[in-house]
Write a protein that holds these residues in place. Structure first.
Motif, PDB file in Angstrom:
ATOM      1  N   PHE A   1       0.761  -1.299   0.106  1.00  0.00           N
ATOM      2  CA  PHE A   1       0.069  -0.194  -0.047  1.00  0.00           C
ATOM      3  C   PHE A   1       0.858   1.326  -0.099  1.00  0.00           C
ATOM      4  O   PHE A   1       0.596   2.272  -0.685  1.00  0.00           O
ATOM      5  CB  PHE A   1      -0.886   0.011   1.361  1.00  0.00           C
ATOM      6  CG  PHE A   1      -2.203  -0.772   0.793  1.00  0.00           C
ATOM      7  CD1 PHE A   1      -2.264  -2.022   0.382  1.00  0.00           C
ATOM      8  CD2 PHE A   1      -3.334  -0.053   1.337  1.00  0.00           C
ATOM      9  CE1 PHE A   1      -3.478  -2.656   0.405  1.00  0.00           C
ATOM     10  CE2 PHE A   1      -4.612  -0.684   1.163  1.00  0.00           C
ATOM     11  CZ  PHE A   1      -4.693  -1.936   0.541  1.00  0.00           C
ATOM     12  N   THR A   2       1.823   1.287   0.897  1.00  0.00           N
ATOM     13  CA  THR A   2       2.748   2.479   1.021  1.00  0.00           C
ATOM     14  C   THR A   2       3.854   2.772  -0.075  1.00  0.00           C
ATOM     15  O   THR A   2       4.158   3.552  -0.392  1.00  0.00           O
ATOM     16  CB  THR A   2       3.380   2.474   2.616  1.00  0.00           C
ATOM     17  OG1 THR A   2       3.923   3.924   2.402  1.00  0.00           O
ATOM     18  CG2 THR A   2       4.509   1.470   2.350  1.00  0.00           C
ATOM     19  N   MET A   3       4.014   1.418  -0.624  1.00  0.00           N
ATOM     20  CA  MET A   3       4.853   1.375  -1.898  1.00  0.00           C
ATOM     21  C   MET A   3       4.312   2.046  -3.037  1.00  0.00           C
ATOM     22  O   MET A   3       5.013   2.696  -3.818  1.00  0.00           O
ATOM     23  CB  MET A   3       5.433  -0.164  -2.358  1.00  0.00           C
ATOM     24  CG  MET A   3       6.225  -0.825  -1.076  1.00  0.00           C
ATOM     25  SD  MET A   3       6.583  -2.349  -1.558  1.00  0.00           S
ATOM     26  CE  MET A   3       7.967  -2.388  -2.565  1.00  0.00           C
ATOM     27  N   LEU A   4       2.882   1.526  -3.066  1.00  0.00           N
ATOM     28  CA  LEU A   4       2.291   2.304  -4.221  1.00  0.00           C
ATOM     29  C   LEU A   4       2.251   4.026  -4.199  1.00  0.00           C
ATOM     30  O   LEU A   4       2.146   4.654  -4.894  1.00  0.00           O
ATOM     31  CB  LEU A   4       0.685   1.685  -4.277  1.00  0.00           C
ATOM     32  CG  LEU A   4       0.726   0.549  -5.043  1.00  0.00           C
ATOM     33  CD1 LEU A   4      -0.859   0.065  -5.041  1.00  0.00           C
ATOM     34  CD2 LEU A   4       1.035   0.372  -6.837  1.00  0.00           C
ATOM     35  N   GLY A   5       1.960   4.156  -2.719  1.00  0.00           N
ATOM     36  CA  GLY A   5       1.930   5.645  -2.261  1.00  0.00           C
ATOM     37  C   GLY A   5       3.202   6.355  -2.496  1.00  0.00           C
ATOM     38  O   GLY A   5       3.198   7.805  -2.568  1.00  0.00           O
ATOM     39  N   ARG A   6       4.337   5.799  -2.825  1.00  0.00           N
ATOM     40  CA  ARG A   6       5.735   6.332  -3.012  1.00  0.00           C
ATOM     41  C   ARG A   6       5.497   7.227  -4.493  1.00  0.00           C
ATOM     42  O   ARG A   6       6.259   8.190  -4.785  1.00  0.00           O
ATOM     43  CB  ARG A   6       6.892   5.632  -3.103  1.00  0.00           C
ATOM     44  CG  ARG A   6       7.284   4.887  -1.851  1.00  0.00           C
ATOM     45  CD  ARG A   6       7.381   5.707  -0.612  1.00  0.00           C
ATOM     46  NE  ARG A   6       6.245   6.119  -0.103  1.00  0.00           N
ATOM     47  CZ  ARG A   6       5.857   7.013   0.858  1.00  0.00           C
ATOM     48  NH1 ARG A   6       6.807   7.739   1.143  1.00  0.00           N
ATOM     49  NH2 ARG A   6       4.676   7.123   1.378  1.00  0.00           N
ATOM     50  N   LEU A   7       4.617   6.867  -5.494  1.00  0.00           N
ATOM     51  CA  LEU A   7       4.505   7.487  -6.785  1.00  0.00           C
ATOM     52  C   LEU A   7       3.773   8.763  -6.412  1.00  0.00           C
ATOM     53  O   LEU A   7       3.651   9.627  -7.406  1.00  0.00           O
ATOM     54  CB  LEU A   7       3.844   6.689  -7.654  1.00  0.00           C
ATOM     55  CG  LEU A   7       4.487   5.195  -8.373  1.00  0.00           C
ATOM     56  CD1 LEU A   7       4.951   4.329  -7.226  1.00  0.00           C
ATOM     57  CD2 LEU A   7       3.668   4.595  -9.202  1.00  0.00           C
ATOM     58  N   SER A   8       3.082   8.742  -5.550  1.00  0.00           N
ATOM     59  CA  SER A   8       1.889   9.927  -5.416  1.00  0.00           C
ATOM     60  C   SER A   8       2.445  11.360  -5.389  1.00  0.00           C
ATOM     61  O   SER A   8       2.251  12.076  -6.208  1.00  0.00           O
ATOM     62  CB  SER A   8       1.140   9.834  -4.259  1.00  0.00           C
ATOM     63  OG  SER A   8       0.081  10.954  -4.074  1.00  0.00           O
ATOM     64  N   ALA A   9       3.493  11.612  -4.340  1.00  0.00           N
ATOM     65  CA  ALA A   9       4.024  12.849  -4.409  1.00  0.00           C
ATOM     66  C   ALA A   9       4.786  13.340  -5.470  1.00  0.00           C
ATOM     67  O   ALA A   9       4.613  14.565  -5.918  1.00  0.00           O
ATOM     68  CB  ALA A   9       5.094  13.023  -3.294  1.00  0.00           C
TER      69      ALA A   9
END
Length: 270
Positions: free
Chosen positions: A38-46
């Protein structure tokens, strides 16, 4: 007619969805078993939001209003985070410190200064004031760093942190600021963007190295390297704005964080 590539609105929607995955992991860990991916996917967000914001500064008709919206968002979340941490502490012992508005503001302030300096040089006018403006986040970082350990200056430091975004203490720190300014300076050249982003991602990857653990530490201890997978979305950008809804993103960001935090706090009590 079939659209080629992704417009700015679509990139921001992708970033928003990935951001939600990231915040679910951060906020609900300790309440549920939330997988690391979940947080690995989130690394793309910022990086995607930063990419869209840098392009926004290129096209906006009123960069000052753009900056003011980000500044108000930054100040609002500082007070909001304070209240949410006081009344709805996270069950996992963490605190809500999310405030991407601070990072976006610093990036846009530097970009705005670069733009104005360029105009002044062409018109043979003085531009020292814009150099000073560009350095405000640096000055605030120095003041905070030098005084934060002095209890008698607590309120002064807190006031600066609440109202003056800083280079060192914005979310993501210097790396994300360099990312935003660098993407702007690439001038939408996809080859330059690809090279710059890959080099920066490799640097972030290398920064995760822990000699006591070995190479494995670069993959597991510092998953920010996953940001490299945002590059394909950037390269698909078609230089189109797409739908507006700018205030939706400004509102959604703090709203979903605070709603998730309140829910996590309530669920943990049962």
């Amino acid at each position: 007619m079939l659209q080629k590539g992704l417009n700015s609105f679509q990139i921001k929607i992708i970033a928003l969805v990935l951001m939600v995955f990231d915040h679910i992991h951060y906020i609900f860990t300790g309440v549920f078993q939330v997988p690391l991916w979940f947080t690995m996917l989130g690394r793309l967000s910022a990086p995607l939001f930063i990419f869209a914001t840098a392009n926004g500064m290129r096209y906006t008709r009123n960069p000052v209003k753009y900056l003011m919206r980000l500044w108000f968002g930054f100040v609002f979340m500082n007070f909001g985070n304070d209240l949410i941490n006081q009344y709805f502490p996270l069950p996992n012992g963490g605190i809500v410190i999310n405030n991407i508005f601070s990072t976006l503001f610093v990036i846009c302030l530097i970009i705005f200064s670069i733009q104005r300096i360029s105009v002044c040089r062409k018109e043979n006018r003085p531009f020292l004031q814009y150099i000073f403006l560009m350095l405000v986040p640096v000055f605030s970082s120095i003041i905070i760093f030098m005084t934060m350990s002095n209890p008698s200056l607590f309120f002064m430091v807190r006031g600066i942190m609440f109202f003056v975004p800083s280079l060192l203490f914005c979310e993501g720190g210097i790396i994300l600021v360099v990312l935003g300014v660098g993407l702007y300076l690439c001038n939408q050249d996809k080859k330059k963007i690809g090279i710059f982003y890959l080099v920066l991602s490799i640097l972030v990857f290398a920064m995760g190295y822990n000699p006591e653990i070995g190479v494995e530490s670069m993959f597991l201890d510092n998953i920010q390297w996953c940001m490299v997978f945002a590059l394909p979305f950037m390269l698909l950008y078609n230089k189109q704005k797409g739908r507006g809804m700018k205030y939706f993103f400004y509102a959604f960001y703090p709203a979903h964080i605070y709603i998730f935090t309140i829910l996590a706090n309530i669920i943990s009590k049962y």
